[in-house]
Design an enzyme around this catalytic site. Structure first.
Site, short mmCIF file in Angstrom:
data_model
loop_
_atom_site.label_atom_id
_atom_site.label_comp_id
_atom_site.label_asym_id
_atom_site.label_seq_id
_atom_site.Cartn_x
_atom_site.Cartn_y
_atom_site.Cartn_z
N LYS A 1 16.98 -13.42 -7.55
CA LYS A 1 17.93 -12.38 -7.12
C LYS A 1 17.27 -11.01 -7.01
CE LYS A 1 19.90 -11.64 -11.72
NZ LYS A 1 19.32 -10.36 -12.11
N ARG B 1 27.90 -8.09 -15.51
CA ARG B 1 27.38 -9.34 -16.04
C ARG B 1 28.38 -10.04 -16.94
NH1 ARG B 1 21.57 -8.86 -15.87
NH2 ARG B 1 20.47 -10.48 -16.98
N ARG C 1 6.52 -18.48 -14.50
CA ARG C 1 6.32 -17.02 -14.46
C ARG C 1 5.82 -16.51 -15.82
NH1 ARG C 1 11.41 -13.51 -12.55
NH2 ARG C 1 12.06 -13.56 -14.70
N ARG D 1 3.65 -13.78 -20.41
CA ARG D 1 4.81 -13.28 -21.15
C ARG D 1 5.15 -14.22 -22.29
NH1 ARG D 1 8.78 -10.82 -16.56
NH2 ARG D 1 10.33 -11.51 -18.04
N ARG E 1 19.03 -17.24 -22.51
CA ARG E 1 19.45 -16.38 -21.40
C ARG E 1 20.33 -17.16 -20.41
NH1 ARG E 1 14.08 -13.92 -20.79
NH2 ARG E 1 14.19 -11.95 -21.91
#
Ligand code: AMP
Length: 196
Positions: free
Chosen positions: A16, A91, A130, A136, A147
């Site tokens: 997104k 959200r 990713r 990360r 999440r």
């Protein structure tokens, strides 16, 4: 043409952010990404950054009052007068109510909601990749799953509200970047939200 006051919604890993920037650029409207605002503040070590760092790292939501105040300030800037694209806000249902109150005070409303639809497995594999590519290490499998479950529990219900208003386009988020951008553009064009 209807003024593009847009929201892009999708689980983490749906693309997104990337699609939001592409669409906003082509429409000449600003992207307002609460995630980017928070990350920039964490990086710069501002008071806001210090307040939200632990929340973000745990994959939880920053309190509505704080988040909605940031968005209101940003929407009040001149460049958002001709339209905007919200990425990552609202959200949850509380934020939907905050945004409605703010926009209706200006005689405005959201005119389009783009839902990027990506299967859970696909989101997880994109996020894991990713995290590995960007080193990360905080983005562990557990945090990623957390999440996504917050998305399903808190964020997915906002789509029902906007669906009742008839402003949601559900876009298949699996494909090449260009294919997906084109799908979004076609959906917006059908709502008279893009120029010729
Ligand atoms: P994002 O890049 O949109 O996934 O946002 C990164 C993180 O920022 C989220 O996991 C939340 O901790 C926080 N965040 C971003 N937008 C919001 C929001 N609208 N409400 C609460 N927290 C948010």
């Amino acid at each position: 043409m209807t003024t593009p006051r847009l929201l892009i919604v999708g689980p983490q890993g749906s693309g997104k952010g990337t699609q939001g920037v592409r669409i906003a650029e082509s429409l000449g409207i600003p992207v307002i990404s609460t995630g980017d605002v928070f990350r920039a503040n964490v990086k710069e070590g501002t008071d806001l950054g210090k307040q939200v760092q632990a929340i973000i790292e745990a994959g939880n939501l920053v309190p509505d009052e704080l988040t909605s105040a940031i968005v209101r300030d940003r929407l009040a800037q001149d460049d958002a007068a001709g339209g905007f694209l919200l990425d990552g806000y609202p959200r949850n249902l509380g934020q939907v109510a905050d945004l409605d109150a703010f926009l209706s005070g200006r005689g405005e409303e959201l005119t389009g909601v783009i839902q990027l639809d990506v299967p859970r497995d696909e989101s997880i594999s994109r996020l894991t990749l990713r995290a590995a590519e960007q080193g990360r290490t905080d983005d562990t499998e557990d945090v990623i799953a957390h999440r996504l479950s917050i998305y399903e529990r808190e964020t997915a219900p906002i789509l029902d509200v906007y669906r009742d208003r008839g402003i949601v386009d559900t876009i298949d988020g699996v494909g090449t970047l260009d294919e997906i951008t084109e799908r979004i553009r076609a959906a917006l064009a059908a709502r008279d939200l893009v120029g010729a």
